[in-house]
Motif scaffolding. Structure first.
Motif, mmCIF file in Angstrom:
data_model
loop_
_atom_site.group_PDB
_atom_site.id
_atom_site.type_symbol
_atom_site.label_atom_id
_atom_site.label_comp_id
_atom_site.label_asym_id
_atom_site.label_seq_id
_atom_site.Cartn_x
_atom_site.Cartn_y
_atom_site.Cartn_z
ATOM 1 N N LEU A 37 2.042 -88.703 -42.814
ATOM 2 C CA LEU A 37 0.815 -89.929 -42.950
ATOM 3 C C LEU A 37 1.153 -90.827 -44.124
ATOM 4 C CD1 LEU A 37 -2.320 -88.714 -41.253
ATOM 5 C CD2 LEU A 37 -0.444 -89.371 -39.635
ATOM 6 N N THR A 38 2.080 -90.186 -44.855
ATOM 7 C CA THR A 38 2.200 -91.125 -45.775
ATOM 8 C C THR A 38 0.774 -91.809 -46.213
ATOM 9 O OG1 THR A 38 2.730 -93.160 -44.628
ATOM 10 C CG2 THR A 38 4.849 -91.745 -45.416
ATOM 11 N N ARG A 39 -0.265 -90.606 -46.437
ATOM 12 C CA ARG A 39 -1.280 -90.877 -46.630
ATOM 13 C C ARG A 39 -1.922 -90.154 -48.261
ATOM 14 N NH1 ARG A 39 -4.924 -94.821 -44.998
ATOM 15 N NH2 ARG A 39 -4.288 -95.537 -42.987
ATOM 16 N N SER A 40 -2.480 -90.534 -48.850
ATOM 17 C CA SER A 40 -2.937 -89.341 -50.279
ATOM 18 C C SER A 40 -3.390 -88.097 -48.776
ATOM 19 C CB SER A 40 -3.766 -90.265 -50.731
ATOM 20 O OG SER A 40 -5.048 -89.588 -50.466
ATOM 21 N N GLU A 41 -3.354 -87.066 -50.494
ATOM 22 C CA GLU A 41 -4.301 -85.887 -49.718
ATOM 23 C C GLU A 41 -6.122 -86.193 -49.223
ATOM 24 O OE1 GLU A 41 -3.524 -82.933 -52.115
ATOM 25 O OE2 GLU A 41 -0.951 -83.185 -51.934
ATOM 26 N N GLU A 42 -6.529 -86.580 -50.827
ATOM 27 C CA GLU A 42 -7.799 -87.152 -50.737
ATOM 28 C C GLU A 42 -7.999 -87.745 -49.552
ATOM 29 O OE1 GLU A 42 -5.531 -87.848 -53.661
ATOM 30 O OE2 GLU A 42 -5.912 -85.730 -53.741
ATOM 31 N N SER A 43 -7.237 -89.175 -49.083
ATOM 32 C CA SER A 43 -7.049 -89.804 -48.064
ATOM 33 C C SER A 43 -7.440 -88.762 -46.589
ATOM 34 C CB SER A 43 -6.736 -91.033 -47.382
ATOM 35 O OG SER A 43 -6.631 -91.369 -46.063
ATOM 36 N N VAL A 44 -6.526 -88.516 -46.254
ATOM 37 C CA VAL A 44 -6.720 -86.562 -44.981
ATOM 38 C C VAL A 44 -7.948 -86.213 -45.695
ATOM 39 C CG1 VAL A 44 -5.054 -85.208 -44.596
ATOM 40 C CG2 VAL A 44 -4.171 -86.898 -45.248
ATOM 41 N N LYS A 45 -8.317 -85.752 -46.448
ATOM 42 C CA LYS A 45 -8.955 -84.624 -46.337
ATOM 43 C C LYS A 45 -10.511 -85.523 -46.321
ATOM 44 C CE LYS A 45 -7.672 -82.201 -50.541
ATOM 45 N NZ LYS A 45 -8.222 -81.973 -51.832
ATOM 46 N N ALA A 46 -10.302 -86.614 -46.743
ATOM 47 C CA ALA A 46 -11.669 -87.360 -46.346
ATOM 48 C C ALA A 46 -12.160 -88.354 -44.852
ATOM 49 C CB ALA A 46 -12.138 -88.825 -47.106
ATOM 50 N N ARG A 47 -10.657 -88.700 -44.090
ATOM 51 C CA ARG A 47 -10.819 -88.704 -42.755
ATOM 52 C C ARG A 47 -10.967 -87.064 -42.073
ATOM 53 N NH1 ARG A 47 -10.242 -93.404 -39.154
ATOM 54 N NH2 ARG A 47 -10.700 -92.191 -37.534
ATOM 55 N N ALA A 48 -10.563 -85.746 -42.443
ATOM 56 C CA ALA A 48 -11.107 -84.913 -41.598
ATOM 57 C C ALA A 48 -12.284 -84.372 -41.726
ATOM 58 C CB ALA A 48 -10.014 -83.751 -42.444
ATOM 59 N N LYS A 49 -12.924 -84.763 -42.911
ATOM 60 C CA LYS A 49 -14.112 -85.019 -42.306
ATOM 61 C C LYS A 49 -15.298 -85.375 -42.083
ATOM 62 C CE LYS A 49 -18.358 -83.533 -46.052
ATOM 63 N NZ LYS A 49 -17.869 -83.805 -47.452
ATOM 64 N N ALA A 50 -14.619 -86.838 -41.810
ATOM 65 C CA ALA A 50 -14.860 -87.643 -40.987
ATOM 66 C C ALA A 50 -15.382 -87.280 -39.426
ATOM 67 C CB ALA A 50 -14.867 -88.849 -40.855
ATOM 68 N N ASP A 51 -14.235 -86.238 -39.278
ATOM 69 C CA ASP A 51 -13.938 -86.421 -38.325
ATOM 70 C C ASP A 51 -14.112 -85.065 -37.700
ATOM 71 O OD1 ASP A 51 -12.672 -88.635 -37.639
ATOM 72 O OD2 ASP A 51 -10.977 -88.269 -37.260
ATOM 73 N N LYS A 52 -15.007 -84.203 -38.783
ATOM 74 C CA LYS A 52 -15.133 -82.779 -38.203
ATOM 75 C C LYS A 52 -14.054 -81.919 -38.257
ATOM 76 C CE LYS A 52 -20.041 -83.700 -37.536
ATOM 77 N NZ LYS A 52 -20.070 -85.311 -37.890
ATOM 78 N N LEU A 53 -12.687 -82.136 -38.558
ATOM 79 C CA LEU A 53 -11.815 -81.588 -37.871
ATOM 80 C C LEU A 53 -11.480 -80.045 -39.537
ATOM 81 C CD1 LEU A 53 -8.603 -84.261 -37.525
ATOM 82 C CD2 LEU A 53 -10.178 -82.329 -35.790
ATOM 83 N N GLY A 54 -11.357 -79.205 -39.312
ATOM 84 C CA GLY A 54 -10.494 -78.020 -39.635
ATOM 85 C C GLY A 54 -9.202 -78.090 -40.042
ATOM 86 N N ILE A 55 -9.286 -77.998 -41.531
ATOM 87 C CA ILE A 55 -7.748 -78.151 -41.923
ATOM 88 C C ILE A 55 -7.509 -77.037 -43.047
ATOM 89 C CG2 ILE A 55 -6.008 -79.430 -42.988
ATOM 90 C CD1 ILE A 55 -7.013 -82.415 -42.162
ATOM 91 N N THR A 56 -6.111 -76.325 -43.237
ATOM 92 C CA THR A 56 -5.699 -75.398 -43.593
ATOM 93 C C THR A 56 -5.925 -75.774 -45.322
ATOM 94 O OG1 THR A 56 -4.587 -74.368 -41.968
ATOM 95 C CG2 THR A 56 -4.107 -73.718 -43.923
ATOM 96 N N ALA A 57 -6.102 -75.254 -46.651
ATOM 97 C CA ALA A 57 -6.054 -75.511 -47.594
ATOM 98 C C ALA A 57 -4.147 -75.598 -47.978
ATOM 99 C CB ALA A 57 -6.497 -74.365 -48.785
ATOM 100 N N LEU A 58 -4.604 -76.426 -49.767
ATOM 101 C CA LEU A 58 -3.272 -76.983 -49.872
ATOM 102 C C LEU A 58 -2.156 -75.464 -50.479
ATOM 103 C CD1 LEU A 58 -4.387 -79.019 -52.784
ATOM 104 C CD2 LEU A 58 -3.635 -79.918 -50.225
ATOM 105 N N ARG A 59 -1.387 -75.831 -49.235
ATOM 106 C CA ARG A 59 -0.093 -74.756 -49.976
ATOM 107 C C ARG A 59 1.629 -75.452 -50.172
ATOM 108 N NH1 ARG A 59 -1.012 -69.184 -46.432
ATOM 109 N NH2 ARG A 59 -2.603 -68.732 -46.830
#
Length: 59
Positions: A37-59
């Motif tokens: 998405l050419t976005r920062s990991e922090e931005s993705v985490k924040a949006r995912a949390k706002a949308d109540k999405l579960g995302i795999t941890a960093l690897r």
């Protein structure tokens, strides 16, 4: 220093949100989603949390 993102503080588009949901449902890690998405990991985490999405941890 990490990658530089030109899109700092820009609003999410409908297409980006849809892609985030699709990639999250496929089980992709945050780092891969952020790069796609050419976005920062922090931005993705924040949006995912706002949308109540579960995302795999960093690897």
């Amino acid at each position: 220093m990490g990658e530089h993102f030109e899109r700092h503080k820009q609003a999410w588009t409908t297409e980006e949100v849809q892609k985030l949901h699709t990639l999250a449902k496929k089980g992709m890690p945050i780092r891969a989603i952020a790069k796609a998405l050419t976005r920062s990991e922090e931005s993705v985490k924040a949006r995912a949390k706002a949308d109540k999405l579960g995302i795999t941890a960093l690897r």
